[in-house]
Design an enzyme around this catalytic site. Structure first.
Site, mmCIF file in Angstrom:
data_model
loop_
_atom_site.group_PDB
_atom_site.id
_atom_site.type_symbol
_atom_site.label_atom_id
_atom_site.label_comp_id
_atom_site.label_asym_id
_atom_site.label_seq_id
_atom_site.Cartn_x
_atom_site.Cartn_y
_atom_site.Cartn_z
ATOM 1 N N ASP A 82 26.876 49.234 37.838
ATOM 2 C CA ASP A 82 27.436 48.020 38.433
ATOM 3 C C ASP A 82 26.348 47.107 39.014
ATOM 4 O O ASP A 82 26.541 46.456 40.026
ATOM 5 C CB ASP A 82 28.495 48.347 39.500
ATOM 6 C CG ASP A 82 29.433 47.175 39.785
ATOM 7 O OD1 ASP A 82 29.499 46.242 38.962
ATOM 8 O OD2 ASP A 82 30.094 47.202 40.837
ATOM 9 N N HIS A 103 37.939 44.940 34.234
ATOM 10 C CA HIS A 103 37.162 44.878 35.478
ATOM 11 C C HIS A 103 38.066 44.362 36.597
ATOM 12 O O HIS A 103 38.907 43.506 36.362
ATOM 13 C CB HIS A 103 35.956 43.945 35.303
ATOM 14 C CG HIS A 103 35.015 44.030 36.449
ATOM 15 N ND1 HIS A 103 35.182 43.313 37.608
ATOM 16 C CD2 HIS A 103 33.907 44.789 36.633
ATOM 17 C CE1 HIS A 103 34.200 43.618 38.455
ATOM 18 N NE2 HIS A 103 33.421 44.511 37.888
HETATM 19 MN MN MN Z 1 31.467 45.413 38.456
#
Ligand code: MN
Length: 322
Positions: A283, A165
């Site tokens: 997300d 990430h």
């Molecule tokens: Mn993210």
């Protein structure tokens, strides 16, 4: 979920556990306090609004991971290792409340890669997690460093993917000085995270661990667009690898849609990497899941390819019921 919706597995969905919020809060200094508090509330919610928004977005299952940086920012290796373990237990308890709709990715302290390897194995075998998410560099330590090999070796043996990430770079690049709005998620994180992945390719990490599985968000952090150039320059610079850079990117890397609900880069990723390599993600709570879901339901794609991107590819990679 309505009849028109394609069922979706969402792979870059964020959460929080009590011991790690103090690492995340400093990333919110540019965000108004009310918005920050709303995000923290959503990160800590596993049963309420999170599930309602999944329902409205056609997301059948969310694979949860701690919002960064977590213990990637912790200088004390022993403390990082302990906090990661506690967080994984807490996440597993929350996933267990709704195991049909939720899953987990392990949070790992690579400061001690042998301990991180053991924790990954515990998370996969005992907690039912599907892999790990590592929030970029760990205080300047990248995942191609030889000290990390014990973790890659274990991940490869377990068949567990590691998702990198984005995070802030170790030092801000001067080229972005003095211009508002271009740092962090706009451009800086893509370069940082794409570079992290390229380190793994060009350092030969995938020669050493040929079955390692890496996941990148943001449709591959621009890498799918650049395959030809990587191969051409690797030849010019006499890079010593068993294969061309593009082959590792096609064989060892999967990508998700996080924060990139746009058909042109998605087509590029599908064409460059293959139809089995691109996967949905929303997300949450940093992007609008309903918008992400609508994109997945309506973007022009053949039915079988839409199903593969929305859920089939993720189910196969993570060993989930499709
Ligand atoms: Mn993210």
């Amino acid at each position: 979920m309505t009849a028109k919706m394609t069922p979706k597995i969402a792979l870059e969905e964020h959460c929080m556990t009590p011991g790690l919020a103090n690492y995340w809060l400093p990333t919110m200094t540019d965000v108004p306090p009310a918005a920050r508090d709303m995000l923290l509330g959503r990160l800590n919610d596993y049963t309420g609004e999170r599930i309602e928004i999944m329902d409205r977005s056609g997301i059948s299952r969310s694979i949860l991971a701690i919002a960064g940086p977590g213990v990637q920012a912790e200088p004390d290796a022993a403390l990082a290792t302990r906090l990661a373990r506690e967080s994984n237990d807490q996440l597993a308890a929350n996933v267990a409340k709704n195991p049909k709709r939720l899953g987990g990715l392990a949070h790992l302290a690579v400061q001690d890669a042998k301990a991180a390897a053991d924790e990954l194995e515990r998370c996969v075998k005992q907690l039912g997690f599907k892999g790990a998410m590592i929030n970029g560099h760990t205080r300047g330590l990248y995942l191609d460093h030889p000290s990390i090999y014990p973790l890659w070796e274990r991940a490869e043996a377990l068949g567990a993917p590691i998702y990198i990430h984005p995070t802030d770079p170790v030092a801000p690049a001067p080229v972005l000085d003095g211009v508002h709005g271009v740092r962090r998620a706009t451009w800086e994180w893509g370069f940082e995270t794409g570079s992290h992945a390229l380190r793994l390719v060009f350092s030969g990490t995938f020669d050493r661990f040929p079955k390692a599985k890496l996941i990148l968000g943001h449709l591959g952090e621009t890498l799918p667009y650049l395959l030809w150039r990587f191969d051409s320059r690797a030849k010019l610079y006499n890079v010593k690898l068993k294969k061309q850079p593009s082959e590792y990117i096609r064989e060892n890397i999967w990508v998700t849609l996080s924060g990139m609900y746009s058909s042109e880069p998605m087509r590029c990723a599908i064409d460059a990497l293959g139809r089995d390599r691109v996967m949905f993600s929303a997300d949450y709570p940093f992007e609008d899941s309903e918008n992400a879901g609508r994109f997945m339901d309506t973007t022009p794609l053949a039915d079988d390819l839409r199903a593969a991107v929305a859920h089939g590819n993720a189910a196969r990679l993570l060993g989930l019921p499709d």
